[in-house]
Design a protein around this motif. Structure first.
Motif, PDB file in Angstrom:
ATOM      1  N   GLN A 441       0.822  -1.204   0.000  1.00 48.81           N
ATOM      2  CA  GLN A 441       0.000   0.000   0.000  1.00 48.81           C
ATOM      3  C   GLN A 441       0.861   1.262   0.000  1.00 48.81           C
ATOM      4  OE1 GLN A 441      -3.212   0.165  -0.444  1.00 48.81           O
ATOM      5  NE2 GLN A 441      -3.544  -2.061  -0.402  1.00 48.81           N
ATOM      6  N   ALA A 442       1.925   1.251   0.814  1.00 46.32           N
ATOM      7  CA  ALA A 442       2.799   2.427   0.924  1.00 46.32           C
ATOM      8  C   ALA A 442       3.508   2.705  -0.408  1.00 46.32           C
ATOM      9  CB  ALA A 442       3.824   2.215   2.037  1.00 46.32           C
ATOM     10  N   ASN A 443       4.015   1.668  -1.055  1.00 47.00           N
ATOM     11  CA  ASN A 443       4.725   1.841  -2.321  1.00 47.00           C
ATOM     12  C   ASN A 443       3.780   2.277  -3.437  1.00 47.00           C
ATOM     13  OD1 ASN A 443       7.282   1.271  -1.394  1.00 47.00           O
ATOM     14  ND2 ASN A 443       7.139  -0.907  -1.817  1.00 47.00           N
ATOM     15  N   GLN A 448       1.792   6.508  -7.197  1.00 44.73           N
ATOM     16  CA  GLN A 448       0.681   7.320  -7.700  1.00 44.73           C
ATOM     17  C   GLN A 448       0.943   8.802  -7.464  1.00 44.73           C
ATOM     18  OE1 GLN A 448      -1.790   5.920  -9.508  1.00 44.73           O
ATOM     19  NE2 GLN A 448      -2.226   8.053 -10.018  1.00 44.73           N
ATOM     20  N   LYS A 449       1.566   9.123  -6.336  1.00 42.02           N
ATOM     21  CA  LYS A 449       1.887  10.508  -6.043  1.00 42.02           C
ATOM     22  C   LYS A 449       2.851  11.065  -7.090  1.00 42.02           C
ATOM     23  CE  LYS A 449       4.006  13.492  -2.548  1.00 42.02           C
ATOM     24  NZ  LYS A 449       4.707  13.542  -1.247  1.00 42.02           N
ATOM     25  N   ASN A 452       1.000  11.599 -10.412  1.00 45.57           N
ATOM     26  CA  ASN A 452       0.145  12.789 -10.355  1.00 45.57           C
ATOM     27  C   ASN A 452       0.968  14.079 -10.448  1.00 45.57           C
ATOM     28  OD1 ASN A 452      -2.164  11.232 -10.110  1.00 45.57           O
ATOM     29  ND2 ASN A 452      -2.107  11.240  -7.864  1.00 45.57           N
ATOM     30  N   GLU A 453       2.134  14.084  -9.830  1.00 43.53           N
ATOM     31  CA  GLU A 453       2.995  15.269  -9.909  1.00 43.53           C
ATOM     32  C   GLU A 453       3.452  15.516 -11.335  1.00 43.53           C
ATOM     33  OE1 GLU A 453       6.121  14.563  -7.158  1.00 43.53           O
ATOM     34  OE2 GLU A 453       4.993  15.293  -5.415  1.00 43.53           O
ATOM     35  N   ARG A 454       3.737  14.440 -12.079  1.00 40.99           N
ATOM     36  CA  ARG A 454       4.137  14.608 -13.470  1.00 40.99           C
ATOM     37  C   ARG A 454       2.960  15.073 -14.319  1.00 40.99           C
ATOM     38  NH1 ARG A 454       8.980  12.361 -15.009  1.00 40.99           N
ATOM     39  NH2 ARG A 454       8.558  13.461 -16.963  1.00 40.99           N
TER      40      ARG A 454
END
Length: 852
Positions: A441-443, A448-449, A452-454
């Motif tokens: 879950q953490a990875n 995904q973060k 989304n930043e890209r």
């Protein structure tokens, strides 16, 4: 509002009656309809057509189909000028509706859209390829460097754009700066002008990165048009670099072999086609042998008349000549209508380049608006082809559906999975070998973060993630994954770092074992890197020196603390820098060794032996405390010197005693025996007449007395030859040689080439005693019949050389007789050296050297 909008329409619609007369036009006026002559109402539409196209137009009009596909016609826009238009026919009752689109405007839109998409995809993909990549012009000026290049070598394109700047970063060997590989490369570069499909050899160089580190690099080149594409690979670690190089070669070969556009080339001298690629045949339909002759090729060009054909051919030839002469470097593009083998006429945009006498043409179909989508798909297909043939595994998934839409061949070869096996997100997540759900879950959130930043353009820096993936064969491999985002698609690039991580883990384990072993060794051990940073030292190091890691974090701290004398400190520091330099240049033939005193933390000096070993970029040091050993050696040396001085003193005392005894024997015994002889002589004269027999006996007694006198003199001389004090060493040795010859019948030759009277009495006595002992050994052991004695001077040294022709012997270094030891000690006592050489059957030579 509709009317206002219609002014910007790119389409004009004509309504025709049964006689093909224009009865209505919509819109009445716009930017598009203005290109036609005014007053089109009540004119026949066929008056706008080229005469050669009237039969085709009549066939289309008479067709029974209600809707017809768009076809191309030349329409008159002025009294002398025609342009190509796409025309679609629709029947409405007795009327015919003609929808006309301007192909020239359509073509511009297609070209702009396609080029924009292609450049964006191409540049973003190259910018995220995890290998250093660059593009330069044929005169070696840089055009593009990707992010991996800057990350690996430190330079941005602005810092080395000019070829002189980035050429200055190379390190050349030899006077001409070229080696065998360079000559082969430049020869191939020259040949590639004749054959653009030729593969250039690798170029090997030594390159200074921005950090100053010298790297071995290997550059893979490929020329496409007037540009060179290069992968700049770090081959300092040769095995990894060779693997990358092979994969990158495949990448460039695939780029050449999988070009999706039609390509043809012809010889400008013979005017014959020499090559067409498969897309050419697939698009236009002709094989090479069908259009090899230039007249056959010109026969398929669909010109309206000979004037246009001649004009176009002149423009083409002019562009070719300018490119051949190097007058222009601009891309030459021409539009050519070509009649395909199936009868269809298509419009192509032809881009030419010239390499010597070979003219290359790349054909781009710009026929219809629908083909805009096909061209975009073709561009996407080309992009996928590029990805498909790149050496690294690549996968692509849709951001919205989270379904994988593409994987390339290296992906399947490396991981084993086909696209349909991991298409769904849960299937893909199922092969990632997370330890537990929490880590999973953490990875996933971190990934995904980053995505989304890209997407939101908040972060343009390349993101790298490590993921353990269970391959289809059951093995688990560790991958470094980088990605780029474009048009709702995430392109992921996989780099297998399993072996790299295993090597790092093994290195860590090895380092841990070394630390554990070193920590418990009863000897001082430490290590530091090439920058002088202390990495490790064990507890015995602290015990021996008193310093902790906090006291000496760098070599500078160590030198400053342990060497208070700046001259000695600078000497050791310079020696260290020179050693590291020799190691980097491969000139260090043996590991360095140093012995020096160091000031410990308790303000006392200790003497250490420094044993060095260099592995890669780490220097390992062992400190052996030899302080007590040095002290013991010093005491032993002092004791040995005292014994030698004592021996020398005893020799002097002995000589004095011999001299005293010799004088006493000579003076006392000589006087007594002389008086005895005188008394016997008187008695002999008195009784000679009266007792003749007794006189005869007394005569024998006198002879015995004479022999006693000679014996006393001989013993006195042997104890201390007065001749040494009276006439010198040379005369004493010469006299002794004559006496030796008389006694032993051994021929003895003496030669003197030095004034021995300049020597002190101690040196004379010691040399004479060595001479006597040598002659004693010759008499006892050699069986010689000839002896040569020489005194000479050589380089401020007196040499006494005694050579016999006796039987000789094998010298055993372990055998130390008292005679030889005594002679050696006598020589050492007067600051000289004693040596002896002998071989069985070749006699014996004795040398004594003393300073003068």
């Amino acid at each position: 509002m509709l009317k206002k909008l219609s002014q910007y329409s790119n389409t004009i619609v004509f309504q025709l009656n049964n006689k093909l007369v224009i009865t209505d036009i919509w819109p009445e006026a716009n930017c598009f309809s203005k290109i036609f002559s005014t007053g089109l109402h009540n004119k026949k539409f066929t008056s706008l057509l080229n005469k050669k196209q009237l039969p085709v137009f009549n066939t289309v009009v008479q067709s029974k189909h209600a809707l017809l596909k768009p076809q191309e016609f030349l329409l008159k826009i002025s009294s002398t000028q025609y342009e190509w238009f796409s025309i679609k026919f629709t029947k409405q009752g007795n009327n015919k509706i003609v929808s006309v689109n301007n192909i020239h405007l359509l073509k511009q839109n297609i070209q702009q859209n396609q080029e924009a998409v292609k450049i964006k995809l191409y540049k973003e993909f190259l910018d995220n390829i995890p290998v250093p990549f660059g593009i330069s012009s044929l005169d070696f000026n840089l055009i593009f460097l990707n992010k991996k290049f800057t990350e690996t070598y430190g330079y941005t394109i602005n810092e080395i754009k000019d070829y002189k700047k980035w050429f200055s970063k190379f390190k050349f060997e030899g006077s001409d700066g070229e080696d065998k590989h360079d000559k082969e490369f430049y020869a191939s570069l020259a040949k590639s002008k004749k054959n653009p499909n030729a593969t250039l050899p690798f170029l090997y160089r030594q390159w200074y990165a921005k950090s100053g580190e010298l790297k071995d690099i290997r550059i893979a080149f490929k020329i496409l048009g007037n540009q060179m594409f290069g992968i700049v690979e770090d081959i300092t670690e040769q095995q990894k670099a060779e693997a990358k190089l092979k994969e990158n070669e495949r990448l460039f070969k695939a780029l050449v072999n999988n070009i999706a556009l039609p390509v043809a080339c012809y010889d400008s001298n013979t005017m014959q086609l020499v090559f067409i690629n498969k897309p050419f045949t697939q698009t236009i339909g002709y094989q090479l042998n069908e259009i090899q002759e230039f007249k056959d090729w010109y026969g398929i060009l669909f010109y309206e008349d000979k004037t246009i054909k001649h004009k176009e051919s002149l423009l083409w030839q002019k562009a070719v000549d300018e490119r051949k002469k190097g007058k222009t470097a601009q891309i030459s593009q021409f539009e050519r209508p070509i009649k395909c083998k199936n009868g269809a006429v298509k419009l192509f945009e032809v881009t030419i380049t010239v390499n010597k006498n070979i003219v290359y043409g790349v054909f781009k179909d710009i026929t219809k608006q629908k083909e805009m989508e096909n061209l975009l798909k073709g561009s996407e297909h080309l992009f996928k082809n590029l990805i498909h043939n790149i050496a690294l595994p690549v996968g692509c998934y849709d951001i919205n559906t989270l379904d994988y839409v593409f994987v390339n061949e290296p992906f399947t070869k490396t991981l084993g999975y086909q696209l349909h096996e991991i298409k769904k997100l849960e299937e893909w997540y199922g092969i990632i070998a997370y330890e537990n759900e929490e880590i999973k879950q953490a990875n996933n959130l971190l990934w995904q973060k980053a995505v989304n930043e890209r997407i939101n353009k908040k972060n343009n820096k390349p993101a790298f993630f490590e993921r353990p993936i269970k391959c289809k064969d059951g093995s688990i491999k560790l991958f470094e994954i980088s990605f780029t985002v474009n048009n709702n698609l995430v392109y992921s690039i996989f780099k297998d770092i399993t072996q790299q991580k295993e090597a790092e883990n093994l290195l860590k384990e090895s380092e841990q074992r070394f630390r554990t072993l070193a920590e418990n060794m009863p000897i001082a051990i430490g290590s530091h890197d090439f920058d002088g940073n202390i990495i490790f030292f064990n507890k015995h190091f602290t015990k021996a020196t008193g310093y902790t890691l906090k006291d000496i974090p760098t070599l500078n701290h160590w030198y400053n603390l342990t060497q208070p004398n700046p001259i000695i400190r600078n000497k050791f520091y310079t020696h260290w820098l020179l050693t590291i330099k020799k190691y980097k240049e491969g000139k260090l033939k043996k590991q360095p060794y140093i012995e020096s005193a160091a000031l410990c933390k308790n303000e006392k000096f200790k003497t250490f032996n420094y044993l060095f070993n260099i592995v890669k970029n780490t220097v390992y040091i062992i400190l052996v405390d030899v302080t007590e050993l040095k002290e013991a050696g010093k005491q032993l040396s002092e004791s040995y010197q005292q014994l030698r001085e004592l021996t020398n003193h005893l020799q002097k005392v002995r000589e004095e005693e011999r001299k005293f005894i010799a004088q006493e024997i000579h003076d006392e015994f000589g006087q007594l025996i002389t008086g005895l002889k005188f008394d016997i002589s008187i008695i002999k004269r008195k009784i000679e007449k009266e007792m003749p027999q007794m006189a005869t006996e007394l005569n024998e007694t006198m002879q015995l007395t004479d022999r006693i006198v000679k014996t006393v003199r001989r013993i006195s001389t042997e104890l201390r030859p007065s001749i040494i004090d009276d006439v010198g060493l040379a005369a004493a040795i010469e006299w002794e040689c004559k006496e030796f010859s008389k006694r032993t019948k051994i021929i003895c030759n003496f030669s003197n080439k030095y004034k021995t009277e300049l020597l002190s009495i101690e040196k004379k006595s010691s040399l004479f005693r060595i001479f006597q002992e040598t002659f004693t050994n010759i008499l006892r052991h050699s069986n010689a019949n000839n002896v040569n004695v020489l005194i000479k001077k050589k380089k401020e040294k007196l040499i006494l050389q005694i050579e016999d022709n006796g039987k000789g012997f094998i010298i055993n270094p372990q055998l130390k007789t008292l005679g030889i030891i005594g002679m050696r000690e006598r020589a050492l006592a007067i600051g000289g050296n004693y040596s002896i050489k002998s071989q069985p059957g070749k006699g014996t030579k004795t040398y004594v050297e003393i300073p003068v």
